[in-house]
Design an enzyme around this catalytic site. Structure first.
Site, mmCIF file in Angstrom:
data_model
loop_
_atom_site.group_PDB
_atom_site.id
_atom_site.type_symbol
_atom_site.label_atom_id
_atom_site.label_comp_id
_atom_site.label_asym_id
_atom_site.label_seq_id
_atom_site.Cartn_x
_atom_site.Cartn_y
_atom_site.Cartn_z
ATOM 1 N N GLY A 14 66.882 67.394 19.074
ATOM 2 C CA GLY A 14 65.659 66.779 19.149
ATOM 3 C C GLY A 14 65.876 65.576 19.838
ATOM 4 N N SER A 15 66.515 65.446 20.976
ATOM 5 C CA SER A 15 66.738 64.316 21.723
ATOM 6 C C SER A 15 66.141 64.352 23.170
ATOM 7 C CB SER A 15 68.315 64.381 21.939
ATOM 8 O OG SER A 15 68.451 65.549 22.537
ATOM 9 N N THR A 16 64.906 64.839 23.297
ATOM 10 C CA THR A 16 64.209 64.698 24.538
ATOM 11 C C THR A 16 63.332 63.372 24.648
ATOM 12 O OG1 THR A 16 62.359 66.032 23.593
ATOM 13 C CG2 THR A 16 64.061 66.932 25.025
ATOM 14 N N SER A 17 63.092 62.583 23.312
ATOM 15 C CA SER A 17 62.412 61.287 23.230
ATOM 16 C C SER A 17 62.843 60.554 22.063
ATOM 17 C CB SER A 17 60.880 61.674 23.186
ATOM 18 O OG SER A 17 60.427 62.239 22.172
ATOM 19 N N GLY A 18 62.454 59.458 22.081
ATOM 20 C CA GLY A 18 62.728 58.630 20.555
ATOM 21 C C GLY A 18 64.168 58.291 20.363
ATOM 22 N N GLY A 20 66.515 60.048 19.157
ATOM 23 C CA GLY A 20 67.293 60.956 19.981
ATOM 24 C C GLY A 20 67.837 60.752 21.220
ATOM 25 N N TYR A 154 58.091 64.460 3.595
ATOM 26 C CA TYR A 154 59.041 63.881 4.570
ATOM 27 C C TYR A 154 59.887 63.238 3.866
ATOM 28 C CZ TYR A 154 60.617 60.510 8.095
ATOM 29 O OH TYR A 154 61.575 59.943 8.984
#
Length: 262
Positions: A14-18, A20, A154
């Site tokens: 999950g590293s395409t933004s934020g 990550g 969550y």
């Protein structure tokens, strides 16, 4: 202190933004060969370019796969059969009243937030143990300890991460493989920025909106502001490095003191 992970391969889910993507940039800057991941090829390509812009000499590649499913995890592990550093960053979040959370939503949070990390650790830890060196990091949250009443599903998923990471650390006892959790608090990610600015008064900056949110919704915060992406990533890069060899089974907080405990 020189953080050097040259020669190591790092996979960040999950590293395409934020957070990550910030971790991917940080590890690339420290010399790692970085593998980014997202659900679409377009997002993965953009993330690769972002890492290269941050670190022009970066060794970076990507795999498009939905790691919230067993099939997606299989796609990643087939494309990248080994790694030295595994960052289980993938996660979803959102506010929802408890009585409105149906079984399907509970299952979705379990699959994405918990099982993605379980499946990847199961796939990558054996070769780490054979090599007698490896780093596994679960990106949990202060919500694991400070369960939000409006995001119980969550918070539960992030608490479960702590148990899995602690157990895996014990499983790897006596080896050069460490397993830890990192607990961010309110952080100025793209998703958070969108949420904050949607309700911010005209003329208010993102940083000011972050301060207002923290003071209203996380009043126990000691830093009294949201963290930056880099502040969270810095902790993760350290934990992923050889310098953290005596740190394992830990829940490391980068939440500005929100959790009111010693």
């Amino acid at each position: 202190m020189n953080i050097d992970v040259s020669g190591k391969t790092a996979i960040i889910s999950g590293s395409t933004s934020g957070i990550g993507l910030a971790i991917a940039k940080g590890l690339a800057q420290a010399g790692a060969c970085v593998v980014v991941n997202g659900r679409s090829q377009a997002a993965v390509d953009q993330a690769i370019e972002a890492v290269k812009q941050h670190v022009p000499a970066a060794l970076v590649r990507g795999v498009a796969a939905d790691l919230g499913t067993a099939q997606g995890c299989a796609v990643l592990t087939s494309a990248e059969p080994r790694c030295d550093i595994l960052i289980n960053n993938l996660g979803i979040y959102g506010t929802q009243p408890f009585f409105d959370i149906d079984d399907a939503e509970w299952t979705r949070y379990f699959e994405v937030n918990i099982m993605s990390g379980v499946r990847l650790a199961r796939a990558y830890m054996p070769t780490m143990l054979e090599a007698n060196w490896g780093r596994v990091v679960f990106i949990s949250s202060e919500s694991a300890l400070n369960i939000p009443a409006d995001m119980i599903h969550y918070g539960f998923s992030k608490t479960a991460m702590l148990g899995i990471a602690r157990g895996l650390a014990k499983f790897a006892a006596g080896t050069g493989v460490t397993v830890n959790s990192v607990l961010p608090g309110p952080t100025l990610s793209e998703g958070a920025a969108e949420m904050l600015m949607a309700s911010a008064p005209e003329g208010q900056t993102l940083e000011e909106a972050g301060v207002a949110f923290v003071k209203t919704h996380r009043p126990s915060s000691i830093i009294q502001r949201a963290a930056t992406l880099e502040e969270v990533a810095n902790m993760v890069v350290y934990v992923a490095s050889p310098l953290s060899s005596a740190t394992t089974g830990a829940a490391l907080r980068v939440e500005g003191g929100v959790v009111d405990s010693i």
